[in-house]
Enzyme design. Structure first.
Site, PDB file in Angstrom:
ATOM      1  N   ARG A 194     -20.383 -20.108 -14.134  1.00 29.09           N
ATOM      2  CA  ARG A 194     -19.055 -20.698 -14.729  1.00 29.09           C
ATOM      3  C   ARG A 194     -18.137 -20.191 -14.562  1.00 29.09           C
ATOM      4  NH1 ARG A 194     -21.373 -21.402 -20.634  1.00 29.09           N
ATOM      5  NH2 ARG A 194     -21.477 -19.383 -20.458  1.00 29.09           N
ATOM      6  N   LYS A 216     -30.898 -14.271 -28.045  1.00 27.22           N
ATOM      7  CA  LYS A 216     -30.991 -15.912 -28.096  1.00 27.22           C
ATOM      8  C   LYS A 216     -32.358 -16.064 -29.308  1.00 27.22           C
ATOM      9  CE  LYS A 216     -28.710 -17.047 -24.367  1.00 27.22           C
ATOM     10  NZ  LYS A 216     -28.296 -17.630 -23.144  1.00 27.22           N
ATOM     11  N   HIS A 267     -25.762 -28.310 -17.492  1.00 26.58           N
ATOM     12  CA  HIS A 267     -27.048 -27.866 -16.679  1.00 26.58           C
ATOM     13  C   HIS A 267     -28.139 -28.843 -15.895  1.00 26.58           C
ATOM     14  CE1 HIS A 267     -27.397 -24.952 -20.754  1.00 26.58           C
ATOM     15  NE2 HIS A 267     -27.665 -24.026 -19.744  1.00 26.58           N
ATOM     16  N   SER A 285     -24.139 -24.516 -23.903  1.00 21.04           N
ATOM     17  CA  SER A 285     -24.562 -24.164 -24.634  1.00 21.04           C
ATOM     18  C   SER A 285     -24.000 -23.848 -26.518  1.00 21.04           C
ATOM     19  CB  SER A 285     -26.332 -23.776 -24.335  1.00 21.04           C
ATOM     20  OG  SER A 285     -26.193 -24.308 -23.275  1.00 21.04           O
TER      21      SER A 285
END
Length: 143
Positions: A97, A47, A23, A133
């Site tokens: 990614r 989330k 990040h 994460s």
């Protein structure tokens, strides 16, 4: 005195639970492209972070170098496109990614484009592409 050029403000939204070196790398590259970058610590209903968005925003600000003066951090619980309209932000930045990320982000980008805010994708640096994460949280969790 200004050079007559329009300043371009960008937003980099995410849940940032936690904020990773990947990040930070995206923010660093975005701040070199855009005049201002807002790291938008957002709520994602799919989330369930350990901290609220305000606390995560404080944590992100503490991680970012103090000399990154063109970068601010804000917490937000609405649509990113709404934040952009309310704060005169012209572009959304998203890090990707892999192809799985790109597929998911492409759908969000199409929706945001239809709401008047384009998205710029920044691919992950190869050495950071495997870091997420979730991986960081798993490493930090006591067994």
């Amino acid at each position: 005195m200004t050079d007559g050029r329009t300043r371009i403000r960008a937003v980099y939204p995410g849940s940032f639970d936690p904020f990773t070196p990947g990040h930070a790398n995206v923010v660093n590259r975005a701040r070199r492209i855009f005049d201002e970058v807002v790291v938008l610590v957002a709520v994602n209903s799919s989330k369930h972070p350990g901290l609220g968005e305000e606390d995560r925003a404080v944590a992100v600000r503490a991680i970012l170098p103090a000399d990154w003066t063109s970068v601010t951090v804000a917490a937000w619980s609405g649509l990113t496109s709404t934040y952009c309209r309310h704060h005169d932000i012209g572009v959304i930045v998203r890090g990707v990614r892999n192809t799985t990320d790109l597929r998911a982000e492409y759908q969000l980008a199409a929706m945001n484009q239809s709401l008047g805010v384009p998205t710029v994708f920044l691919p992950a640096q190869p050495e950071l592409a495997a870091l997420s994460s979730t991986v960081v949280r798993t490493r930090l969790s006591p067994c």
